[in-house]
Enzyme design. Structure first.
Site, mmCIF file in Angstrom:
data_model
loop_
_atom_site.group_PDB
_atom_site.id
_atom_site.type_symbol
_atom_site.label_atom_id
_atom_site.label_comp_id
_atom_site.label_asym_id
_atom_site.label_seq_id
_atom_site.Cartn_x
_atom_site.Cartn_y
_atom_site.Cartn_z
ATOM 1 N N ASP A 1 0.859 -1.187 0.000
ATOM 2 C CA ASP A 1 0.000 0.000 0.000
ATOM 3 C C ASP A 1 0.888 1.227 0.000
ATOM 4 O O ASP A 1 1.766 1.366 0.863
ATOM 5 C CB ASP A 1 -0.896 0.016 1.245
ATOM 6 N N ASP B 1 -15.291 -3.279 -1.408
ATOM 7 C CA ASP B 1 -14.922 -3.073 -0.015
ATOM 8 C C ASP B 1 -16.198 -2.827 0.770
ATOM 9 O O ASP B 1 -16.983 -1.939 0.420
ATOM 10 C CB ASP B 1 -13.980 -1.869 0.105
#
Length: 242
Positions: free
Chosen positions: A8, A129
């Site tokens: 990330d 998500d």
């Protein structure tokens, strides 16, 4: 089942967040390409990259770091975060990214996903998500009134290569993935599902293997392998049934 180590990116560095909160970040490396090589050397077969700044801004923000990662690796990678139009999809694929992940735009403009799948077959993944079963967008900052299962079914027939399902409540919390929700989602669609969020032990990998027949084809892990709670080599071995 394959294990996808995660990188990330925030301000050009490798970080991990807790529950997607940008102010709850831990920096693990300021050299993303070197970190990506570590995961490759430890048996990672496919790298999962998220441009966190891009996800919040709605436009790519970590291109230099992404370029360095792609150039360094022999294994393929997939990338998400701030990809909201076909031009950006094309640019990243041209850069050498194998698969592009569409998240926010999949909820806001499903037809763009269909178009992307036609133009770039096999190279489009949809990221769903969920917070309490509802789709969250724009770097998880906004929770919509769309059910994750409804959005997944809407993607059927487009030619999406896979769906990455993340339970936000589990992400970065080292509490194990939401097996029940992941299994239910996988069984409701024909698209392969990659599990994400909370995977932190070999037991978690085994629990996901137990639902592989439901359509779960992979697992993304980040914080656990950075912290040493999960050994990537061992995770890959278990995922292969060895």
């Amino acid at each position: 089942m394959i294990i996808l180590p995660a990188i990330d990116l925030k301000e050009g560095k490798c970080v991990r967040l807790e529950q997607g909160l940008m102010d709850k970040d831990t920096v693990y490396s300021d050299d993303p390409a070197a970190q990506a090589l570590v995961w490759q050397q430890q048996g990672g077969e496919y790298l999962h990259i998220v441009d966190l700044d891009g996800a919040f801004a709605g436009v790519p923000k970590n291109r230099a770091a992404i370029e360095s990662i792609v150039a360094a690796l022999d294994i393929p990678c997939e990338l998400g975060g701030g990809i909201r139009d076909l031009a950006t999809v094309e640019a990243y694929l041209a850069l050498g990214v194998d698969r592009v992940i569409l998240g926010t735009i999949a909820q806001q403009n499903p037809q763009l996903v269909a178009e992307a799948c036609k133009l770039f077959p096999g190279h489009i993944v949809v990221g769903i998500d969920a917070k309490a079963g509802m789709v969250a967008v724009r770097g998880w900052a906004d929770v919509t009134e769309t059910k994750a299962s409804d959005l997944a079914r809407q993607m059927e027939g487009f030619g999406v290569a896979a769906i990455i399902y993340t339970d936000i409540a589990r992400d970065g919390m080292m509490q194990g993935p939401n097996i029940e929700a992941t299994k239910a989602l996988a069984e409701s669609i024909s698209i392969p599902v990659i599990a994400s969020g909370g995977i932190s032990s070999l037991a978690d990998i085994r629990n996901l293997l137990a639902i592989e027949a439901s359509g779960v084809c992979g697992a993304i892990t980040g914080k656990a392998i950075y912290s040493g709670a999960l050994d990537l080599r061992e995770a890959v071995r278990v995922a292969k049934g060895r």
